[in-house]
Design a protein around this motif. Structure first.
Motif, PDB file in Angstrom:
ATOM      1  N   UNK A   5     -20.744  33.043  21.428  1.00 21.72           N
ATOM      2  CA  UNK A   5     -19.607  33.495  22.220  1.00 21.72           C
ATOM      3  C   UNK A   5     -18.735  34.458  21.426  1.00 21.72           C
ATOM      4  N   UNK A   6     -18.506  34.146  20.163  1.00 21.16           N
ATOM      5  CA  UNK A   6     -17.681  35.015  19.319  1.00 21.16           C
ATOM      6  C   UNK A   6     -18.272  36.419  19.242  1.00 21.16           C
ATOM      7  N   UNK A   7     -19.594  36.506  19.157  1.00 25.51           N
ATOM      8  CA  UNK A   7     -20.249  37.818  19.044  1.00 25.51           C
ATOM      9  C   UNK A   7     -20.070  38.662  20.303  1.00 25.51           C
ATOM     10  N   UNK A   8     -19.948  38.021  21.459  1.00 24.39           N
ATOM     11  CA  UNK A   8     -19.842  38.757  22.721  1.00 24.39           C
ATOM     12  C   UNK A   8     -18.530  39.523  22.854  1.00 24.39           C
ATOM     13  N   UNK A   9     -17.497  39.065  22.188  1.00 25.60           N
ATOM     14  CA  UNK A   9     -16.193  39.729  22.287  1.00 25.60           C
ATOM     15  C   UNK A   9     -16.059  40.933  21.356  1.00 25.60           C
ATOM     16  N   UNK A  10     -16.929  41.016  20.357  1.00 21.52           N
ATOM     17  CA  UNK A  10     -16.717  42.004  19.293  1.00 21.52           C
ATOM     18  C   UNK A  10     -16.785  43.450  19.787  1.00 21.52           C
ATOM     19  N   UNK A  11     -17.584  43.743  20.785  1.00 26.65           N
ATOM     20  CA  UNK A  11     -17.727  45.113  21.275  1.00 26.65           C
ATOM     21  C   UNK A  11     -16.444  45.641  21.912  1.00 26.65           C
ATOM     22  N   UNK A  12     -15.509  44.742  22.247  1.00 27.66           N
ATOM     23  CA  UNK A  12     -14.277  45.154  22.927  1.00 27.66           C
ATOM     24  C   UNK A  12     -13.077  45.254  21.991  1.00 27.66           C
ATOM     25  N   UNK A  13     -13.282  44.954  20.732  1.00 24.93           N
ATOM     26  CA  UNK A  13     -12.187  45.017  19.762  1.00 24.93           C
ATOM     27  C   UNK A  13     -12.003  46.453  19.269  1.00 24.93           C
ATOM     28  N   UNK A  14     -10.771  46.846  18.937  1.00 25.45           N
ATOM     29  CA  UNK A  14      -9.550  46.044  19.044  1.00 25.45           C
ATOM     30  C   UNK A  14      -9.081  45.925  20.492  1.00 25.45           C
ATOM     31  N   UNK A  15      -8.633  44.747  20.871  1.00 26.91           N
ATOM     32  CA  UNK A  15      -8.122  44.528  22.218  1.00 26.91           C
ATOM     33  C   UNK A  15      -6.764  45.213  22.383  1.00 26.91           C
ATOM     34  N   UNK A  16      -6.523  45.713  23.582  1.00 27.48           N
ATOM     35  CA  UNK A  16      -5.218  46.308  23.862  1.00 27.48           C
ATOM     36  C   UNK A  16      -4.159  45.206  23.875  1.00 27.48           C
TER      37      UNK A  16
END
Length: 238
Positions: A5-16
């Motif tokens: 799950x942690x890996x799935x968020x990485x493409x969207x960093x840095x978050x607004x």
């Protein structure tokens, strides 16, 4: 499960920013997956206390499970990891998420799907009885297919930008199920000593097992027991 799950968020960093972590829990996942987050909210007061000690959130608030304690059009990003399935009043909470997000802001979340119970190891021996038991024990109120999540999100003013399933591997899910029971000792030490991991070095003993899991965690799939969704709040929603 959590590393994937942690890996799935990485493409969207840095978050607004500002960023809200809905259902932040003790903050451990956010520390690993998100980095610094502006706000965390959770209905569990003991978890909030622990999250404060991690200094991940600039601000942490108790959440009553209904009204998010922030003004409309406030956040640019909402993160919600493995939380929506535990919320009985899902429609109300999604409407609140829409309210506090700015126009065109993003919601990122993970959830188990409707086929999740079929991947449990105990089901091989106890069938539907085990499914019912584990769902009740896990307090899963919302186990939906992607099509159902799409309808729920559209009803709250969101458009899905991207989605993927993951952990479509019964061997991995069997490990997930079995280790729930093997982790009882860790639960006891957490209660007594306040730490999940007492001996970090012991991970070296499980390197072959780790490699077995990693090979199966890399790929995303078109179906499976878990779902990741990124959705945008429609610009027409006030």
């Amino acid at each position: 499960l959590r590393p994937k799950e942690a890996s799935l968020y990485q493409r969207y960093k840095p978050f607004k920013r500002p960023i809200l972590d809905l259902g932040c829990g003790d903050g451990f996942f956010a520390k690993v997956a998100f980095g610094e987050v502006d706000v965390g909210i959770d209905p569990d007061e003991s978890a909030i206390k622990e999250a404060r000690e991690r200094s991940i959130y600039k601000e942490i608030k108790w959440y009553d499970g209904k009204t998010i304690p922030y003004p409309s059009n406030y956040f640019a990003t909402v993160l919600c990891n493995s939380t929506f399935e535990h919320i009985p009043n899902l429609g109300e909470v999604l409407s609140e998420v829409s309210r506090i997000l700015k126009k065109d802001a993003m919601l990122y979340f993970t959830v188990p799907t409707n086929v999740w119970p079929a991947y449990l190891f105990g089901r091989l021996f106890f069938g539907k009885y085990y499914e019912t038991f584990f769902i009740r024990k896990s307090k899963h109120y919302n186990l939906y297919a992607f099509s159902a999540w799409k309808k729920h999100l559209q009803a709250s003013g969101f458009s899905i930008v991207y989605h993927t399933h993951y952990l479509d591997d019964k061997k991995v899910m069997w490990v997930f199920d079995i280790t729930h029971y093997l982790s009882v000792c860790s639960l006891i030490t957490k209660r007594l000593l306040g730490r999940w991991v007492l001996f970090p070095w012991k991970a070296r003993l499980f390197t072959p097992f780790e490699q077995f899991l990693l090979k199966r965690l890399i790929r995303n799939t078109e179906k499976g027991p878990y779902l990741f969704i990124s959705a945008r709040k429609n610009s027409s929603i006030e």
